[in-house]
Scaffold this active site. Structure first.
Site, short mmCIF file in Angstrom:
data_model
loop_
_atom_site.label_atom_id
_atom_site.label_comp_id
_atom_site.label_asym_id
_atom_site.label_seq_id
_atom_site.Cartn_x
_atom_site.Cartn_y
_atom_site.Cartn_z
CB SER A 73 -7.85 1.45 5.98
OG SER A 73 -8.45 2.72 5.93
CE LYS A 85 -3.64 2.08 2.86
NZ LYS A 85 -4.46 1.90 4.10
CB SER A 95 -7.32 3.86 3.04
OG SER A 95 -6.59 3.20 4.03
#
Lengths: 548, 548
Positions: free
Chosen positions: A237, A136, A213
């Site tokens: 997330s 990420k 996210s």
């Protein structure tokens, strides 16, 4: 003569252009060969497209334990594996816009070095020797930027000098880094959209969001553009995108995995802590990753990591499972309700002791976590977004209007939270009085969101199914259960709604639009029970026997 | 007719009168038989006074393992043991004013119940069966007040409904509670003085302070009015009093022992966390206590406790020890320098690898922790002290002038702290490059304060030897080394001073006034290394072979 300050769109365009130049041309599918935007479900598109060789397909469809075993057995080289994933990730990106930074060349050089090392010494460098892992875009990687979806971070810095602690550990264990994946602005939105890279969609139904996210991770991994990746979670997330893509994932308790050197959207916030964990296609993969990280003894390298070894778990023959089908604030939509029922029925049928979990204080816990997020008055977020004048997504409006509260107010919220988490723990223990074996529940199983994915841009701003477990800091796993089906999940008669938000979600539920969306659930264990959470997910997953 | 609001002095006087009425008359030494205030060293006074029976002396001079063994062997009853400590604590209080709440009757009833249970069942209730344990006056005990030295808390509430989690656990394991001990106002001063109970002095030299904030505990335990007690530490509050009384003590890492249900002087503060730990007369006692608490699995009852079992430690044959003789900001006074030399010489002589530890960032860490303490603008402290109009001690002036900072500022401090603790960890690891065996140091040994006790009211406001290890959250032990001696610890020629504070401490050092003061040191281990810290203190203590 004055030099005109570039607009945020110009800065972003420059960044994207630089990134796009790094794709390897022959791996890009010509535009006219890509599925049209009318094609929503692209889950199987890549392997059927003919653009990957059969070996590339074989490699990229494999779980990490297979990949690692084949590299070790000299069946595959790390270069072959890395190239296959770079190739597939390129196409995945063309389908769902899931990538931010790419550094395929660095990856192939690294893979070649690892192959050479292995050839020369007969030794792998570690348990992840030659394995590509996606990250990420909040993990700092030496030589790369970390933008967090904020235009002002495009070239600020242009590259980091040092790996995040987790990245350093994974690298030392043999991992190959080749790309980073898209996130929302500051990682604080439930969809992975921003003014640099745009929006990442969901390969199960591209009119649905990948979630946020860690949406880029989840979308990429679901398309097998990565064998496994690492996301982060401070309110949902990891879990929301993993659930929207029907993946397995772990949101650990803070302190289990190193977090130092990850860039934060809310730096210095500690009232609730961001954690990171793996998203992948199999529980064995997650377990292998978690054990590898913990056995690296990260507490020697991250001052906030806690010295708890990776432990062998013996589950009881039958589990005590509490099911929370509905949090009493927002009623889950039909596909999620069906997923809960599938799991509940399977557990009962197999003789596990299933009790109902009536959530208490979830709403207050989710209010408190929101207050924590906003407690600096959005000062940091505003400073970074205003620096380039980027426009504000509706999801980020709360940061615009937030108040930089005095610490005396924060202390009151923290003291209240301390009481609530003690109360929750006592309630968990008290289930011993109602289970058949007189022991407390082993886990709670419940929805991750009320819906099986949301149409792009239309997430209902409610993370009350996930965020309480960030405040509680419990260990949580995500497991796939089914997919939304317009025939099975018809919109039923409207019952009385709990409140206006509940009514709105009800009104907006559209079986047609949601068709194919993933319906995964979360399994919640006590703090620091990642091993047990994985073992329990194995039990449940074997019972429901689902795969996409 | 208006009812006049009582003054703070009137409220305090009422509270003290109620407490004093609970002493058992025949245990009080008549005023004219007590040593005069001219008698400074009262360490051996009680056992020589003739007011205790020989059995009471035998019991109260015993370590807890002996006491527990004798109760189990039916040599002593819990009532005998409890009465002996109540009696001795009464006299200790007359000598140094160390107690706040007393509840001897409840204790004797509880002891009788335990004796009865043992007689009837042949089973002890747990590993602490029948043992009196003293508590610092921040632990809530069912049926008792917790005043924290704040007049407004004298009757607010008059009694708590519930035990703190630690108290509950100790009680379940068989402990008997009989009193609580004095603290400074809000526990935030380095001397145990307040407007309710007054000042607690040091039995080694009553013109010296007992220290703070666990001063009542340390003074009482040193006089063997308690076999062991529990203090708390957020900046040095276990370590300073333990060092001023030459006791053994443990300041653990946060999460090792339960803290829920202890009253806080700064409720809601989490940027740095208060911890609790034992003070006692022997390392075996501390170890027994720590093991008992951890083996009760407190993580099932305190949501902030961490599931790390009590582990068996195998020390290397020779230790790598870093010595920090001087933090570069305040030079220790002669008795403390001598204590460091005693330990350093003994370690070198025994073949341990001793290196120098040059502290980095200690000053900044201690500035940051002060900023955390004051970050709510002293709102809570002011609210509670202003409620009765109690006058403000000079030590508490910073709380009067503090600013309730915005959370955005707190985040900056927290982010800076996160970097500093990582840097410290890296430096610790980096010692591997300079030790003989190529492994990092096992511990740092250093002073606790620059002085061997301070004249009452004259603590130099510097806790920079202790507070960095609260920010770092390392596990720390205190062990006695020697006592200040006016002949051995003459005031040497003044060297160049580091700064104005350093010069002032130098000027004020008076070998005569400090004579007899304790010179203990701290041994600092990594986070969550309480077992290893105790084992290392055993090694050092055996080498220096000191007891008062």
């Amino acid at each position: 003569m004055t030099i005109k300050k570039p607009t945020y769109a110009e800065i972003a365009a420059k960044k994207v252009k630089q990134r796009d130049a790094k794709f390897i041309k022959e791996w890009l599918v010509p535009d006219d060969k890509l599925p049209s935007s009318e094609v929503k479900d692209v889950l199987k598109w890549i392997q059927k497209s003919g653009f990957l060789s059969s070996k590339e397909i074989e490699i990229t469809q494999s779980n990490i334990t297979t990949i690692l075993a084949n590299i070790k057995a000299r069946e595959w080289t790390s270069v072959e594996v890395t190239a296959a994933f770079c190739h597939r990730a390129t196409i995945a990106h063309q389908l769902t816009n899931c990538l931010s930074e790419i550094f395929f060349e660095d990856a192939l050089i690294r893979a070649a070095e690892l192959d050479k090392h292995y050839e020369e010494t007969g030794q792998t460098v570690g348990p992840l020797h030659g394995l590509p892992i996606s990250l990420k875009d909040n993990f700092n990687v030496k030589g790369q930027a970390t933008t967090l979806g904020i235009v002002n971070f495009c070239f600020n810095p242009e590259k980091f000098d040092e790996d995040a602690v987790l990245v350093k550990i994974l690298r030392e264990k043999g991992a190959v880094f080749y790309l980073k994946t898209n996130v929302p602005v500051a990682m604080m939105m439930p969809e992975s959209n921003n003014h640099i890279w745009g929006n990442t969609t969901n390969p199960l139904n591209r009119s649905l969001s990948s979630g946020g996210s860690s949406g880029g991770e989840a979308s990429l991994i679901k398309l097998r553009g990565s064998p496994m990746g690492v996301g982060s979670d401070i309110g949902g997330s990891i879990r929301i995108p993993a659930s929207f893509q029907n993946l397995y994932a772990i949101k650990p308790t803070f302190g289990r995995f190193p977090t130092y050197g990850a860039r934060s959207g809310l730096p210095g916030l500690e009232s609730v802590n961001s954690v990171n964990g793996p998203l992948g296609n199999s529980l064995d993969d997650l377990e292998y990753y978690c054990r590898t990280v913990v056995e690296s003894e990260p507490w020697f390298h991250d001052a906030k990591c806690i010295e708890i070894p990776w432990r062998k778990v013996e589950l009881p023959g039958k589990l005590n499972i509490a099911i929370c089908a509905d949090d009493g604030f927002i009623r889950p939509t039909p596909p999620i309700r069906r997923a809960v029922k599938i799991v509940e029925d399977a557990l009962r049928e197999d003789g596990h002791d299933v009790i109902e979990w009536v959530p208490e204080d979830h709403l207050r816990l989710s209010q408190i976590i929101s207050a924590f997020f906003l407690s600096d008055g959005g000062v940091h977020v505003k400073q970074e977004t205003e620096a380039t004048g980027e426009s504000i997504f509706p999801y980020m409006k709360p940061y615009e209007n937030a108040v930089d509260i005095p610490v005396s107010e924060l202390w009151k919220l923290q003291a209240e939270r301390t009481h609530l988490i003690k109360k929750y723990l006592d309630r968990w223990n008290a289930t011993a009085a109602i289970t058949k074996n007189g022991k407390p529940i082993d886990a709670i199983i419940m929805p991750v969101t009320p819906f099986a994915g949301n149409p792009n841009g239309k997430f209902h701003d409610y993370v009350g199914y996930t965020s309480p477990f960030n405040v509680l800091d419990y260990s949580v796993g995500i497991f796939p259960v089914t997919r939304a089906d317009k025939d099975l999940d018809a919109k039923d008669e409207q019952s009385t709604n709990y409140n206006e938000s509940d009514r709105k979600i009800w009104d907006d539920y559209n079986p047609e639009a949601n068709h194919g969306g993933a319906a995964a659930l979360q399994l919640i264990g006590r703090k620091f029970q990642e091993e047990k959470v994985i073992e329990m997910m194995k039990v449940v997953s074997q019972l429901i026997n689902y795969s996409d």
